[in-house]
Design a protein around this motif. Structure first.
Motif, PDB file in Angstrom:
ATOM      1  N   ILE A 461       0.765  -1.199  -0.165  1.00 39.67           N
ATOM      2  CA  ILE A 461       0.215  -0.149  -0.146  1.00 39.67           C
ATOM      3  C   ILE A 461       0.816   1.134   0.402  1.00 39.67           C
ATOM      4  N   LYS A 462       0.819   2.098  -0.788  1.00 43.50           N
ATOM      5  CA  LYS A 462       1.225   3.474  -0.757  1.00 43.50           C
ATOM      6  C   LYS A 462       0.270   4.501  -1.060  1.00 43.50           C
ATOM      7  N   LEU A 463       0.943   5.151  -0.677  1.00 46.82           N
ATOM      8  CA  LEU A 463       0.251   6.626   0.228  1.00 46.82           C
ATOM      9  C   LEU A 463       0.712   7.446  -0.493  1.00 46.82           C
ATOM     10  N   PHE A 464      -0.158   8.570  -0.752  1.00 50.95           N
ATOM     11  CA  PHE A 464       0.580  10.037  -1.309  1.00 50.95           C
ATOM     12  C   PHE A 464      -0.615  11.247  -1.129  1.00 50.95           C
ATOM     13  N   GLU A 465       0.077  11.503  -1.502  1.00 48.59           N
ATOM     14  CA  GLU A 465      -0.262  13.166  -0.408  1.00 48.59           C
ATOM     15  C   GLU A 465      -0.919  14.548  -2.190  1.00 48.59           C
ATOM     16  N   VAL A 466      -1.701  14.636  -1.977  1.00 47.58           N
ATOM     17  CA  VAL A 466      -2.151  15.273  -3.177  1.00 47.58           C
ATOM     18  C   VAL A 466      -1.914  16.892  -3.200  1.00 47.58           C
ATOM     19  N   ILE A 467      -1.000  17.478  -3.743  1.00 43.36           N
ATOM     20  CA  ILE A 467      -0.965  18.443  -3.554  1.00 43.36           C
ATOM     21  C   ILE A 467      -0.896  19.430  -5.061  1.00 43.36           C
ATOM     22  N   ASP A 468      -0.954  20.464  -5.719  1.00 45.48           N
ATOM     23  CA  ASP A 468      -1.852  21.429  -6.500  1.00 45.48           C
ATOM     24  C   ASP A 468      -1.445  20.766  -7.592  1.00 45.48           C
ATOM     25  N   GLY A 469      -2.491  19.276  -7.703  1.00 40.45           N
ATOM     26  CA  GLY A 469      -2.390  17.862  -8.510  1.00 40.45           C
ATOM     27  C   GLY A 469      -1.195  17.498  -9.016  1.00 40.45           C
ATOM     28  N   ASN A 470       0.283  17.758  -7.579  1.00 39.85           N
ATOM     29  CA  ASN A 470       1.077  16.723  -7.488  1.00 39.85           C
ATOM     30  C   ASN A 470       1.011  15.804  -6.353  1.00 39.85           C
ATOM     31  N   LEU A 495      -4.360   9.682  -1.859  1.00 34.54           N
ATOM     32  CA  LEU A 495      -3.783   9.504  -3.027  1.00 34.54           C
ATOM     33  C   LEU A 495      -3.337   7.387  -2.668  1.00 34.54           C
ATOM     34  N   PHE A 496      -4.155   6.843  -2.329  1.00 33.49           N
ATOM     35  CA  PHE A 496      -4.188   5.148  -2.073  1.00 33.49           C
ATOM     36  C   PHE A 496      -3.130   4.528  -3.731  1.00 33.49           C
ATOM     37  N   ALA A 655       9.343  11.267  -3.512  1.00 32.15           N
ATOM     38  CA  ALA A 655       8.932  10.848  -4.259  1.00 32.15           C
ATOM     39  C   ALA A 655       7.685  10.841  -4.910  1.00 32.15           C
ATOM     40  N   VAL A 656       7.802  11.351  -6.709  1.00 35.91           N
ATOM     41  CA  VAL A 656       6.743  11.411  -6.790  1.00 35.91           C
ATOM     42  C   VAL A 656       6.103  10.688  -8.082  1.00 35.91           C
ATOM     43  N   ARG A 657       5.205  10.653  -8.556  1.00 37.65           N
ATOM     44  CA  ARG A 657       3.620  10.086  -8.875  1.00 37.65           C
ATOM     45  C   ARG A 657       3.835  10.964 -10.991  1.00 37.65           C
ATOM     46  N   LYS A 658       4.266  11.582 -10.399  1.00 33.11           N
ATOM     47  CA  LYS A 658       4.219  12.718 -11.872  1.00 33.11           C
ATOM     48  C   LYS A 658       5.133  14.298 -11.460  1.00 33.11           C
ATOM     49  N   ARG A 663       6.951  22.293  -8.168  1.00 35.64           N
ATOM     50  CA  ARG A 663       6.779  22.419  -6.717  1.00 35.64           C
ATOM     51  C   ARG A 663       7.833  22.536  -6.295  1.00 35.64           C
ATOM     52  N   PHE A 664       9.510  21.927  -6.861  1.00 37.61           N
ATOM     53  CA  PHE A 664      10.308  21.961  -6.185  1.00 37.61           C
ATOM     54  C   PHE A 664      10.945  23.135  -6.490  1.00 37.61           C
TER      55      PHE A 664
END
Length: 754
Positions: A461-470, A495-496, A655-658, A663-664
């Motif tokens: 299970i991976k958990l992502f925090e979505v910030i401004d679409g990132n 996002l899970f 670590a990002v999906r997109k 953002r950086f």
């Protein structure tokens, strides 16, 4: 030179034993006032000394050194406003006899009044003219102070809006100093105060929303103290032992403190205090600020001491003992090490057992004021890099004695900050309560398979925090049994991504926008069965070009062969028109423009299937010359040996999906211009975003060759950016080894796991 007597400060004795009763000095000649001021200063009564020096100057304005001495004394008693007023007229006498860096002390006073831009200017002005033999040392100090000013100037970015701060009622706080709050039961508070002229522990009970009962000295302390000053204590987990500090002035203005223990007898009464062994209370040193916890069959005592073997002034130490031993026989103390201690002072430790986090105050790190509150995950000798807790817990003043207590709906801290309309001066400490409303959301549940009873086994299970679409990866767990728990933030999007063998990957979103404070919810995820699709008939087709390679051709895959991104959207060869706004190519072109903005030449290239900006060798050379206010990374860690051949350290910030370049952007500003972003694709379509030195190493490795440099840069990132989960990873021959770390001990791993 220390800014004030911090041991006195942290014990509530800064203005003792001589309190200034009058607001103006008596009518005497300037020579007599100066002589008496010097006597007061020698005795530790800096408040009265300041007033006498200033009064002497009003009679003899041809002696500006009197104004300087008044300013120094005002700074020692934390009367920052008067210090600024006095030092302003002598701030330029930095190379004259009878003056010790008045410009530097003036800048410090400005900083602690919250005038950060003026303080930066004053620090830089001092550096321009100062010619002392310790110029290099002062450069390092001022770099740290300016970085603290820069941190405070971005206070809005480092402020937690969910934290409320309240000044406790008059039955607790007075015009004297109150400190060392000890929450006890749901509505009882023990605390220390100098209201009687000596430091004592008092007790008060909450009687209403903002009201407390009159203070009383608890019966367990009555008539039992050996020394006049006692305070800052900690009860054991079972409430049967109380560790605290007793102090006395051994010389004029010189304090000596020791840790004592009181134990409860079988009949419920309390025995007389006993000093801990002399290997805890080391001779010719101060030992104070005890905080005790219980772990399994051990009692662990954290404390502050200026004993030999430390890193600087007051350091944090720990000792432990076996709970089966009825005597308080502790192990030899051990220093908490460089992830906690600095060349400055570390004081008032509090260990929050549920989160395995140590909170403490220090003036040896980049801070908004004098002492700021920091936190570090770990225990005993294994600690992560300490992080500033930000605002509103910290301020331009001194902030100490942080403590959390869930039964008191938040916790307490001590500060000399002004707090209208209740507190208008900075010369005394008061106790504040902080509450944290609606900041956490607790989610748990099971992961099951369609048509299968009970949770699945071996689930990722991976958990992502979505910030401004990132989508930024914040947790990646491999579960032996499909049951999960997460402590999430409110008002966030998540996002899970869940996968298990034999099932297609499941993506589910979750919003915590409408959750209640500290709400707990359960949510089960069901992975659908894999569907067997019919095999379509394959007919020969012309090869298709991937959309990304229409934007940036595939052959531009090397730094030495970068692609100058055009200003116009690519043309669709089948229509002859630019790709439409709803097309994948258009979307990718806009993203490529964001990456190209990071390159001074507007060029990009593919690196491991990720589009990166071209950074020419002249980029660093053409940057504006650094000024002292942006002069590099604070060297918190002393240099460590260079890693062996093929080994290097890299800092993972996300670590990002997109990847979205904007953002950086904060990682390519200020001192971080000396470093570059790197990208590492891993399984699952995720890309690690790394911080690396501009150039490769002589052995061909990418990254920092010394652990100390990596940790110094990591400390800066943790304190100056939103990337609070960044960490250092070890790479051997280009491959990640281990899980990462945030301290000198690589084997400690990452303690901060969701």
């Amino acid at each position: 030179m220390k800014r004030t007597n911090y041991l006195l400060l942290s014990l509530g004795l800064l203005l003792l034993p001589f309190m200034l009763d009058a607001q103006r000095a008596p009518q005497k000649s300037w020579k007599k006032l100066k002589r008496e001021a010097a006597e007061f200063e020698k005795l530790g009564d800096h408040s009265r000394a300041a007033l006498y020096y200033e009064s002497a100057y009003t009679q003899k304005s041809s002696k500006p050194e009197l104004l300087y001495m008044a300013g120094v004394c005002y700074l020692k008693v934390r009367d920052y406003a008067n210090a600024v007023k006095c030092l302003a007229d002598v701030k330029d006498k930095n190379n004259e006899k009878n003056y010790d860096k008045p410009g530097y002390q003036y800048a410090l006073a400005l900083k602690q009044t919250g005038q950060y831009q003026a303080a930066k200017d004053a620090f830089n002005e001092f550096l321009k003219v100062y010619k002392g033999s310790d110029q290099a040392e002062m450069q390092a100090k001022i770099t740290t102070e300016i970085q603290g000013c820069n941190f405070a100037l971005k206070a809005q970015e480092y402020t937690n809006p969910n934290i409320s701060l309240n000044h406790l009622a008059l039955n607790i706080n007075t015009e004297k100093t109150e400190f060392a709050p000890i929450p006890f039961s749901n509505n009882v508070l023990y605390f220390s105060s100098s209201i009687s002229g000596v430091s004592k522990i008092y007790r008060s009970q909450k009687t209403g929303e903002d009201s407390w009962s009159s203070r009383q000295v608890p019966t367990l302390f009555a008539g039992k103290m050996e020394k006049p000053h006692y305070g800052n204590g900690s009860f054991s987990a079972d409430g049967k032992r109380f560790y605290f500090t007793e102090c006395d002035f051994v010389k004029a203005g010189e304090l000596q403190c020791m840790i004592y223990i009181m134990s409860q007898n079988e009949d419920g009464s309390w025995a007389n205090p006993k000093a801990l062994a002399d290997y805890i209370n080391a001779p010719e040193s101060n030992t104070t600020h005890p905080f005790v916890i219980t772990k399994e069959d051990k009692e662990i005592l954290y404390f502050a001491s200026d004993r030999e073997g430390g890193k600087g002034g007051l350091d944090l130490w720990y000792a432990s003992r076996d709970l089966k031993d009825k005597e308080a026989k502790f192990s030899l103390p051990k220093n908490l090490g460089p992830n906690i201690n600095t060349a400055g002072d570390e004081i008032t430790p509090f260990y929050h057992f549920p989160s395995q986090t140590l909170y403490f105050s220090t003036n040896g790190r980049i801070s908004a004021g004098g002492f700021d509150i920091f936190k570090s995950k770990g225990e005993m000798l294994k600690w992560e890099v300490a992080q500033n807790v930000g605002f509103p817990l910290n301020s331009a003043a001194d902030d100490l004695y942080f403590i959390i207590n869930e039964a008191h709906k938040g916790g307490y801290l001590v500060s000399n900050r002004t707090f209208d309309p209740h507190k208008v001066t900075t010369t005394n400490d008061d106790i504040f309560h902080f509450g944290q409303e609606g900041s956490r959301f607790f989610l748990s549940g099971k992961i099951m398979g369609e048509g299968k009873d009970g949770p699945l086994e071996d689930v990722n299970i991976k958990l992502f925090e979505v910030i401004d679409g990132n989508e930024e990866l914040i947790s990646d767990k491999m579960l032996a049994v499909g049951e999960y728990k997460f402590d999430l933030k409110t008002k966030k999007e998540y996002l899970f991504e869940i996968s298990a063998e034999g099932y297609p990957k499941l993506l589910k979103t979750l919003s915590t926008e409408d959750t209640q404070p500290n709400e707990k919810k359960q949510r089960n995820f069901v992975l659908p069965k894999a569907k067997v699709a019919a095999v379509p008939e394959i007919t020969p087709e012309a090869p298709q070009i991937e959309a990304r390679f229409i934007v940036v051709p595939e052959e531009f895959s090397d730094r030495d062969m970068a692609y100058l991104l055009p200003d116009e959207v690519p043309l669709n060869e089948s229509t002859g028109d630019p790709y439409a706004e709803d097309s994948e190519v258009y979307d990718l072109f806009i993203k490529a423009q964001e990456v190209a903005k990071l390159s001074m030449t507007g060029e990009v290239y593919w690196q491991d299937e990720v589009l990166v900006p071209y950074m020419s060798e002249t980029t660093a050379k053409t940057e504006p010359e650094e000024t002292p206010e942006e002069a590099g990374i604070f060297e918190l860690y002393a240099p460590t040996p260079e890693a062996e051949e093929g080994v290097a350290y890299q800092i993972q910030v996300a670590a990002v999906r997109k990847y979205r370049a904007y953002r950086f952007e904060e990682l390519q500003e200020g001192p971080l211009l000396d470093y570059r972003l790197g990208f590492e694709p891993i399984d699952g379509g995720i890309t690690r975003v790394m911080i690396l030195p501009l150039e490769s190493n002589a052995d061909g490795s990418e990254g920092f060759k010394t652990k100390s440099e990596a940790l110094n840069v990591l400390s800066y990132i943790l304190d100056h950016s939103r990337f609070k989960t960044a960490f250092v990873g070890r790479y051997e021959n280009g491959e990640r080894v281990g899980e990462g770390f945030r301290g000198l001990d690589e084997d400690a791993g990452l303690i901060d796991k969701n």
